[in-house]
Design an enzyme around this catalytic site. Structure first.
Site, PDB file in Angstrom:
ATOM      1  N   ASN A   1      -1.589   5.374  15.850  1.00 53.95           N
ATOM      2  CA  ASN A   1      -2.788   4.952  15.125  1.00 53.95           C
ATOM      3  C   ASN A   1      -3.213   3.595  15.654  1.00 53.95           C
ATOM      4  O   ASN A   1      -2.534   2.601  15.408  1.00 53.95           O
ATOM      5  CB  ASN A   1      -2.438   4.791  13.636  1.00 53.95           C
ATOM      6  CG  ASN A   1      -3.044   5.865  12.773  1.00 53.95           C
ATOM      7  OD1 ASN A   1      -4.157   6.325  13.007  1.00 53.95           O
ATOM      8  ND2 ASN A   1      -2.303   6.262  11.759  1.00 53.95           N
TER       9      ASN A   1
ATOM     10  N   GLY B   1       7.388  -2.260   5.449  1.00 53.58           N
ATOM     11  CA  GLY B   1       8.754  -2.730   5.212  1.00 53.58           C
ATOM     12  C   GLY B   1       9.810  -1.889   5.888  1.00 53.58           C
ATOM     13  O   GLY B   1       9.563  -0.783   6.337  1.00 53.58           O
TER      14      GLY B   1
ATOM     15  N   SER C   1      13.240   5.561  13.816  1.00 53.34           N
ATOM     16  CA  SER C   1      12.156   5.215  14.733  1.00 53.34           C
ATOM     17  C   SER C   1      12.764   4.832  16.070  1.00 53.34           C
ATOM     18  O   SER C   1      13.324   3.747  16.214  1.00 53.34           O
ATOM     19  CB  SER C   1      11.358   4.038  14.170  1.00 53.34           C
ATOM     20  OG  SER C   1      10.825   4.385  12.913  1.00 53.34           O
TER      21      SER C   1
ATOM     22  N   GLU D   1       0.811  -1.203   0.000  1.00 54.51           N
ATOM     23  CA  GLU D   1       0.000   0.000   0.000  1.00 54.51           C
ATOM     24  C   GLU D   1       0.852   1.264   0.000  1.00 54.51           C
ATOM     25  O   GLU D   1       2.041   1.243   0.324  1.00 54.51           O
ATOM     26  CB  GLU D   1      -0.951  -0.017   1.196  1.00 54.51           C
ATOM     27  CG  GLU D   1      -0.298  -0.450   2.484  1.00 54.51           C
ATOM     28  CD  GLU D   1      -1.311  -0.726   3.595  1.00 54.51           C
ATOM     29  OE1 GLU D   1      -1.919  -1.807   3.588  1.00 54.51           O
ATOM     30  OE2 GLU D   1      -1.475   0.120   4.465  1.00 54.51           O
TER      31      GLU D   1
ATOM     32  N   SER E   1      12.884   6.224   6.380  1.00 53.81           N
ATOM     33  CA  SER E   1      12.692   5.953   7.810  1.00 53.81           C
ATOM     34  C   SER E   1      13.177   4.542   8.141  1.00 53.81           C
ATOM     35  O   SER E   1      12.815   3.579   7.473  1.00 53.81           O
ATOM     36  CB  SER E   1      11.207   6.091   8.145  1.00 53.81           C
ATOM     37  OG  SER E   1      10.964   5.752   9.486  1.00 53.81           O
TER      38      SER E   1
ATOM     39  N   CYS F   1       3.619   8.273   0.754  1.00 49.41           N
ATOM     40  CA  CYS F   1       4.322   7.338   1.629  1.00 49.41           C
ATOM     41  C   CYS F   1       4.339   5.985   0.926  1.00 49.41           C
ATOM     42  O   CYS F   1       3.282   5.415   0.663  1.00 49.41           O
ATOM     43  CB  CYS F   1       3.575   7.260   2.958  1.00 49.41           C
ATOM     44  SG  CYS F   1       4.203   5.993   4.073  1.00 49.41           S
TER      45      CYS F   1
HETATM   46  N1  SAH Z   1      10.580   0.204   9.016  1.00 42.59           N
HETATM   47  C1  SAH Z   1      10.738   1.630   8.971  1.00 42.59           C
HETATM   48  C2  SAH Z   1       9.718   2.335   8.099  1.00 42.59           C
HETATM   49  C3  SAH Z   1       8.288   1.871   8.135  1.00 42.59           C
HETATM   50  S1  SAH Z   1       7.352   2.213   9.579  1.00 42.59           S
HETATM   51  C4  SAH Z   1      10.774   2.198  10.384  1.00 42.59           C
HETATM   52  O1  SAH Z   1      10.653   1.427  11.336  1.00 42.59           O
HETATM   53  O2  SAH Z   1      10.980   3.391  10.538  1.00 42.59           O
HETATM   54  C5  SAH Z   1       7.143   3.943   9.583  1.00 42.59           C
HETATM   55  C6  SAH Z   1       6.877   4.534  10.955  1.00 42.59           C
HETATM   56  O3  SAH Z   1       5.550   4.258  11.397  1.00 42.59           O
HETATM   57  C7  SAH Z   1       7.803   3.992  12.033  1.00 42.59           C
HETATM   58  O4  SAH Z   1       8.226   5.042  12.863  1.00 42.59           O
HETATM   59  C8  SAH Z   1       6.879   3.064  12.773  1.00 42.59           C
HETATM   60  O5  SAH Z   1       7.349   2.785  14.065  1.00 42.59           O
HETATM   61  C9  SAH Z   1       5.587   3.817  12.754  1.00 42.59           C
HETATM   62  N2  SAH Z   1       4.368   3.078  13.048  1.00 42.59           N
HETATM   63  C10 SAH Z   1       4.130   1.767  12.915  1.00 42.59           C
HETATM   64  N3  SAH Z   1       2.878   1.457  13.297  1.00 42.59           N
HETATM   65  C11 SAH Z   1       2.292   2.630  13.651  1.00 42.59           C
HETATM   66  C12 SAH Z   1       0.994   2.973  14.133  1.00 42.59           C
HETATM   67  N4  SAH Z   1       0.060   2.072  14.278  1.00 42.59           N
HETATM   68  N5  SAH Z   1       0.759   4.282  14.402  1.00 42.59           N
HETATM   69  C13 SAH Z   1       1.708   5.211  14.222  1.00 42.59           C
HETATM   70  N6  SAH Z   1       2.938   4.949  13.765  1.00 42.59           N
HETATM   71  C14 SAH Z   1       3.231   3.668  13.498  1.00 42.59           C
END
Ligand code: SAH
Length: 339
Positions: free
Chosen positions: A286, A155, A210, A88, A187, A101
């Site tokens: 979220n 990913g 993150s 997605e 990220s 994104c």
């Molecule tokens: N794997 C990479 C990029 C994808 S996740 C990473 O870990 O950065 C992108 C961001 O969304 C990350 O900071 C992740 O921790 C966050 N994320 C994952 N699930 C989420 C949620 N339910 N609500 C808000 N942010 C979330």
């Protein structure tokens, strides 16, 4: 090979290998990304035998938009890949332009406790063309140009390093999708060896890390990657990254109710980041059906923000997009896979 996954440099070498002029690569790129033709036989400044050779070597096949979900300023796309896998992407309307994104893998192996994408293990890497096409198909759908890209979908981009680098080079190419490096954000959850490689690439892209926890004990519980690459080493790597690239790094911190959102933790985070050229993005979590974590309440987020601010840390609270259209990382795909 899919033509949308080929860097201009690689296409130049392809032509040079055949004793052709390398500027042919530039011509092909103009057809692909400016005039947007979908056959080599439409490329009238390429001679017939070369068109035929290109046609044998490269494909124009596109992934498909399977589903769209819309909100006021957010649009979510589910794509179907050739092998019937799904990924997605999310389109967001900001005051400074349109951003997308993108996903970098089918599923994810990082296993973060709060993340929907990680409930479905990685099936495979995405090819660079599959990332480029996410953006092309959205541009075609809305008939507008995308001005920035964040690699924050499904990913871990640094777990698919080579394809993600090719992708960045293609979209950043002025003759490709022409998205400025400073408008591209990658990220990562903190894959240290790949962050070290990335700092040598000499790209002007933005790096976001993150973090989500101010100490290693808590981070261990939330993010299994912390067992392999410890918080201390990660902080050292971020410092090195800033030093080598002279770029500010973004620290992402999702706000989880009663997990990482209290005042002591804010102070701890402030001292961890003290003196570093970083800026903290506090992200309201979220919520998803399958996972127990809840979003920190507004007052706590604001309190956390105030503490960081008072300690001299650059901080913002991320504006929310799409929480009512399943735009949390991986939600749409996980629904489709279950269906
Ligand atoms: N794997 C990479 C990029 C994808 S996740 C990473 O870990 O950065 C992108 C961001 O969304 C990350 O900071 C992740 O921790 C966050 N994320 C994952 N699930 C989420 C949620 N339910 N609500 C808000 N942010 C979330």
């Amino acid at each position: 090979m899919n033509i949308y996954g080929i860097k201009r440099e690689d296409l130049e070498n392809y032509f040079l290998d055949m004793n052709e002029k390398k500027f042919k690569a530039l011509q092909v790129f103009e057809w692909l990304y400016e005039k947007k033709v979908s056959s080599f036989f439409s490329m009238t400044n390429i001679k017939k035998d070369l068109q035929e050779k290109l046609d044998r070597d490269f494909s124009f096949r596109m992934i498909k938009i399977q589903k769209k979900q819309e909100d006021k300023d957010t649009k979510k796309y589910l794509f179907k890949l050739f092998d019937d896998n799904y990924v997605e992407a999310v389109l967001m309307q900001h005051d400074y332009g349109l951003s997308v994104c993108v996903s970098s893998e089918v599923g994810c192996n990082m296993g973060c406790a709060f993340c929907e994408s990680g409930r479905l293990k990685k099936v495979r890497n995405l090819g660079s063309y599959e990332m480029v096409q996410q953006i092309m198909l959205i541009e075609e759908d809305i008939k507008k140009r995308i001005s920035s890209v964040v690699i924050m979908g499904i990913g871990e981009p640094l777990d698919n390093y080579d394809n993600v680098m090719d992708f960045i080079k293609i979209i950043n190419d002025p003759k490709g999708l022409a998205i400025g490096a400073r408008h591209i954000t990658l990220s990562t959850c903190g894959i240290i060896p790949k962050m070290k490689e990335l700092m040598k690439e000499n790209l002007q892209i933005n790096l976001a890390v993150s973090l989500h926890a101010p100490n290693t004990q808590l981070r261990d519980k939330l993010m299994p990657i912390n067992k392999a690459y410890k918080l201390n080493d990660l902080m050292d790597t971020i410092k090195k990254y800033i030093y080598e690239t002279n770029r500010r790094v973004t620290i992402e911190y999702i706000m989880l109710n009663d997990v990482n959102d209290n005042e002591t933790q804010a102070l701890e985070l402030a001292s961890l980041l003290k003196g570093m050229n970083v800026y903290v993005n506090l992200i309201p979590y979220n919520e998803t059906n399958h996972i127990e974590f809840k979003r920190a309440n507004k007052e706590k987020i604001l309190k956390f923000y105030d503490i960081l601010k008072k300690k001299g840390i650059n901080v913002t609270i991320r504006r929310e997009f799409g929480s009512n259209i399943d735009a949390a990382c991986g939600q749409l795909r996980s629904k489709e896979v279950k269906a």
